[in-house]
Design an enzyme around this catalytic site. Structure first.
Site, PDB file in Angstrom:
ATOM      1  N   CYS A  46     -26.538  89.450 -53.185  1.00 27.91           N
ATOM      2  CA  CYS A  46     -25.542  89.324 -54.262  1.00 27.91           C
ATOM      3  C   CYS A  46     -24.128  89.461 -53.686  1.00 27.91           C
ATOM      4  CB  CYS A  46     -25.825  90.338 -55.365  1.00 27.91           C
ATOM      5  SG  CYS A  46     -25.001  89.929 -56.925  1.00 27.91           S
ATOM      6  N   HIS A 102     -31.866  89.939 -56.750  1.00 23.27           N
ATOM      7  CA  HIS A 102     -32.146  91.373 -56.667  1.00 23.27           C
ATOM      8  C   HIS A 102     -33.660  91.592 -56.803  1.00 23.27           C
ATOM      9  CE1 HIS A 102     -27.953  92.650 -56.947  1.00 23.27           C
ATOM     10  NE2 HIS A 102     -27.789  91.745 -57.890  1.00 23.27           N
TER      11      HIS A 102
END
Length: 486
Positions: free
Chosen positions: A335, A432
């Site tokens: 991310c 994630h």
């Protein structure tokens, strides 16, 4: 139970990290095992670890874990207001799972009247759908400077006549002062809602504590419902706390992984599977110390990518990462970490501070531009090149573009994601939870250099930890009496 009180119990704490989230999760699992239709609820949460819900929103990870304890998919009603700090005085305000704005503390204080309306909407929906609601407070109700317009603790409990149990951490020391002092900071009306206390994280001979319990009960007129022991080895999602500089290594650890702790690190739960893995030595490393020798560096998520990248550079980690790569090490960006690995970071609208463009680490040939619409979705796909199944979630505001993305790290149902370098040393992804699936975890560890990498099932570990936690609560506490169900 009084007819004026809901079928609910609020877990408040004398301090942050007293154990509210853990006690609430254990209580959720205990009631669920008894066949009670139970749901978790936290009116306001401040955390940088978040999860994507079934209805496509964002809530704190602690409430997602509590939902799992209840046998439920997480929903935005379980945490209607989430604050994600992006500075010492400001935060992104998320209401019913959607980011509304960045607000400074004073502006948010004025906004709390509106936020309370969202809290009450969710509360009404949960209390009509479920038999019982386990409510978690935030911080401490003794923070009298925050009492005006409070929506997180007694400011929520009082108008809703929600009974309260106060949890204190004896491992910190001063547990009786914490409990008596907290009670003394409450108004008479607020104290009337407190049913009693739970003492958490006790080590030693319980008999030596009994005189203190008796004194506390005489002093306050309230019962100590139970004393919970220090439970080690629980694999539960952390709200925010990170233990820096402490190795997770067991005897069989053969691969060393380092995660730099950015000032605004987020979703560090991405590496929970590695912390639990018997073959991995995982270290959360402070930036003010040199990069330790390791096999893999994981650049984690960030709530303020440009600011955290500046902190990385200020402490010389950019050059140390380059040296790590020259010696054959691996780097994975997740991310915000993925965004740092590109050539440029553009924030033309000033979403994370003043509008600016800054150079990334230039490990991959792509650029990232921040956009106001946050990407929130649960994702499924397969890891490249082996095709191992991956299931996780995306929470990001950036859009990345560039030639390096033509060699993705993951193939998702909606399209390719991330990048892999031709030499095999670099990987980046927006996903994630990349290590949570057993086969994907083993494949990633093999890529990082671990021979005969073993799969690890983090979901099964979490389930076992929730059951162990519930077993402990049931052994030490009269659950029905505490919940007013006796």
């Amino acid at each position: 139970m009084s007819a004026t009180m809901p079928n609910a119990l609020m877990i408040q704490g004398t301090t942050s990290d007293a154990g509210k989230s853990t006690v609430a999760a254990g209580l959720c699992r205990s009631l669920h095992r008894r066949g009670v239709r139970v749901a978790p609820f936290k009116p306001q949460n401040m955390a940088l670890n978040s999860a994507v819900t079934a209805d496509g929103g964002e809530i704190g990870r602690a409430q997602a874990l509590q939902a799992q304890a209840c046998g439920l998919a997480p929903h935005t009603d379980m945490n209607p207001v989430l604050l994600k700090p992006n500075s010492d005085t400001g935060a992104q305000v998320i209401v019913h799972g959607r980011a509304l704005a960045n607000m400074e503390a004073r502006a948010y204080h004025d906004y709390k009247r509106v936020a309370m309306e969202a809290v009450m909407q969710s509360w009404r929906r949960l209390t009509t759908q479920y038999d019982f609601v386990v409510v978690e407070g935030a911080g401490s109700p003794a923070e009298i400077n925050l009492r005006d317009r409070d929506i997180a603790n007694m400011g929520f409990a009082l108008p809703n006549r929600c009974p309260v149990v106060i949890v204190a951490d004896i491992d910190r020391g001063g547990v009786f002062a914490h409990l008596v002092g907290t009670l003394d900071c409450l108004s008479d009306e607020e104290r009337a809602l407190v049913r009693g206390f739970v003492i958490n994280r006790f080590r030693g001979d319980r008999a030596l504590l009994r005189s203190g319990e008796d004194w506390l009960e005489r002093r306050t007129g309230l019962p100590v419902f139970g004393v919970l022991p220090m439970l080690k080895g629980l694999h539960l999602d952390a709200e925010d706390a990170i233990q820096t500089g402490q190795s997770s290594a067991g005897q069989g650890a053969r691969l060393r992984v380092v995660v730099p702790v950015f000032p605004r690190i987020s979703n560090h739960t991405d590496v929970d599977a590695l912390r639990a893995h018997p073959q991995v030595d995982l270290l959360f490393a402070p930036l003010d110390r040199p990069l330790p020798a390791c096999d893999l560096v994981i650049l984690p998520g960030s709530k303020s990518v440009q600011g955290d990248l500046a902190a990385l550079r200020a402490h010389g980690w950019d050059t140390q990462i380059a040296r790590h790569l020259r010696y054959g090490g691996r780097v994975l960006g997740i991310c915000g970490g993925m965004q740092m690995m590109g050539r440029m970071l553009h924030d033309p609208l000033g979403l994370e501070g003043a509008p600016a463009s800054v150079a990334g680490l230039a490990l991959f040939d792509y650029d990232t531009t921040l956009a106001p619409e946050k990407q929130l979705r649960v994702v499924e796909g397969r890891l490249r090149p082996g095709g191992q199944p991956v299931r996780g979630y995306e929470i990001h505001m950036g859009v990345s573009t560039g030639p390096a993305l033509a060699q993705p790290a993951v193939d998702l149902a909606h399209g390719p994601d991330g990048a892999r370098s031709a030499d095999g040393q670099l990987m980046a992804t927006y996903v994630h939870g990349l290590f949570d699936a057993p086969d994907a975890c083993a494949a990633l560890l093999a890529w990082a250099g671990l021979e005969q990498a073993q799969p690890l099932d983090l979901a099964a570990l979490r389930e076992a930890s929730l059951d162990r936690l519930a077993d402990c609560l049931e052994a030490e506490i009269d659950i029905d009496r505490m919940c007013g169900r006796a």
